[in-house]
Motif scaffolding. Structure first.
Motif, short mmCIF file in Angstrom:
data_model
loop_
_atom_site.label_atom_id
_atom_site.label_comp_id
_atom_site.label_asym_id
_atom_site.label_seq_id
_atom_site.Cartn_x
_atom_site.Cartn_y
_atom_site.Cartn_z
N THR A 45 -19.19 30.93 -21.49
CA THR A 45 -18.31 31.61 -20.54
C THR A 45 -17.19 30.71 -20.02
O THR A 45 -16.06 31.17 -19.84
N VAL A 46 -17.48 29.43 -19.81
CA VAL A 46 -16.47 28.55 -19.24
C VAL A 46 -15.36 28.22 -20.23
O VAL A 46 -14.25 27.86 -19.83
N THR A 47 -15.63 28.33 -21.53
CA THR A 47 -14.63 27.99 -22.54
C THR A 47 -13.83 29.19 -23.01
O THR A 47 -12.99 29.05 -23.91
N ARG A 48 -14.05 30.35 -22.43
CA ARG A 48 -13.34 31.56 -22.84
C ARG A 48 -12.05 31.72 -22.03
O ARG A 48 -12.03 31.47 -20.83
N THR A 49 -11.01 32.19 -22.69
CA THR A 49 -9.78 32.50 -21.98
C THR A 49 -9.98 33.66 -21.01
O THR A 49 -9.21 33.83 -20.07
N SER A 50 -11.04 34.43 -21.23
CA SER A 50 -11.29 35.59 -20.37
C SER A 50 -11.65 35.19 -18.94
O SER A 50 -11.58 36.02 -18.03
N THR A 51 -12.01 33.93 -18.71
CA THR A 51 -12.35 33.49 -17.36
C THR A 51 -11.16 32.85 -16.66
O THR A 51 -11.26 32.49 -15.48
N GLN A 52 -10.05 32.70 -17.35
CA GLN A 52 -8.88 32.05 -16.78
C GLN A 52 -7.89 33.11 -16.27
O GLN A 52 -7.50 34.01 -17.01
N GLN A 53 -7.49 32.99 -15.02
CA GLN A 53 -6.57 33.96 -14.42
C GLN A 53 -5.21 33.92 -15.11
O GLN A 53 -4.70 32.85 -15.45
N LEU A 54 -4.64 35.10 -15.33
CA LEU A 54 -3.32 35.22 -15.94
C LEU A 54 -2.33 35.79 -14.93
O LEU A 54 -2.63 36.78 -14.26
N ARG A 55 -1.15 35.17 -14.86
CA ARG A 55 -0.08 35.78 -14.07
C ARG A 55 0.52 36.93 -14.87
O ARG A 55 0.32 37.06 -16.08
#
Length: 222
Positions: free
Chosen positions: A97-107
């Motif tokens: 989960t920590v290495t997925r882009t899905s957990t990173q907020q997008l502007r």
């Protein structure tokens, strides 16, 4: 919010395991006393070895219990009791989960929604594979690492994907020449994505605590 209470190493558990192993070995040796002495020592050694291996395996899977209290989105504070195996499963889930882009907020002006959807699909599939390959664990009131992972899939990721994947796919199919920003529902989807990402990060932190990871916020960039 996550609180960890450590230090329930299970001295009583070790005593119980040792007593059971000794009892079983005693019964087996008593039975062997009725056999010709020429084979008794060889068979007795084999039986004792089996009991030792089984006892060590049982201890490895159940010893070093750790009590962890966790609060995640839409759930009250939950108490988990995890052992070594459960911590290993939690570590695998945390890494995924920590290495997925899905957990990173997008502007609104960065990244692509499609990339995030694909990442969430990958996380869903990988989590299922980890759970299928792991040994089912037990916990107080049925609270286990596996149940937390299933809650993440069914409460957060599945509803989001079911809602937005068909809509985005239809836009991509009917207007392949247009950029994703031209999708009429792009802003609405991004807002919903930010909500799911924020909730998912709480589950990521929960997996980290269950695995015994220190300062997981650093890995999340928080």
């Amino acid at each position: 919010m996550t609180r960890v209470v450590r230090g329930r190493p299970g001295r009583a558990l070790r005593v119980v395991v040792a007593a059971l192993a000794g009892c079983g070995a005693g019964v087996a040796l008593y039975g062997l006393s009725q056999v010709n002495s020429g084979y008794a020592f060889a068979i007795g050694g084999a039986v004792l070895g089996v009991f030792v291996v089984l006892g060590l395996d049982l201890y490895r899977r159940t010893a070093r219990l750790t009590e962890v209290r966790i609060t995640v989105p839409q759930l009250s504070e939950l108490t988990f009791v995890v052992n070594n195996d459960a911590q290993q499963v939690a570590w695998q889930l945390f890494v995924e989960t920590v290495t997925r882009t899905s957990t990173q907020q997008l502007r609104d002006d960065e990244g692509r929604i499609r990339e995030s959807l694909t990442s969430l699909y990958g996380l869903f599939a990988t989590t299922r594979e980890i759970l299928k390959a792991s040994r089912p664990s037990t916990g107080a009131e049925g609270l286990t690492v596996e149940s937390l992972a299933v809650t993440l899939l069914n409460r957060e990721i599945r509803p989001f994907l079911s809602k937005w994947h068909p809509d985005l796919g239809e836009f991509e199919k009917t207007a392949p020449e247009l950029p994703e920003s031209a999708w009429p529902r792009a802003a609405e989807c991004r807002a919903d994505l930010r909500r799911v990402q924020a909730n998912t990060r709480e589950y990521v932190l929960a997996f980290a605590r269950l695995a015994g990871v220190e300062n997981p916020q650093i890995m999340l960039g928080a």
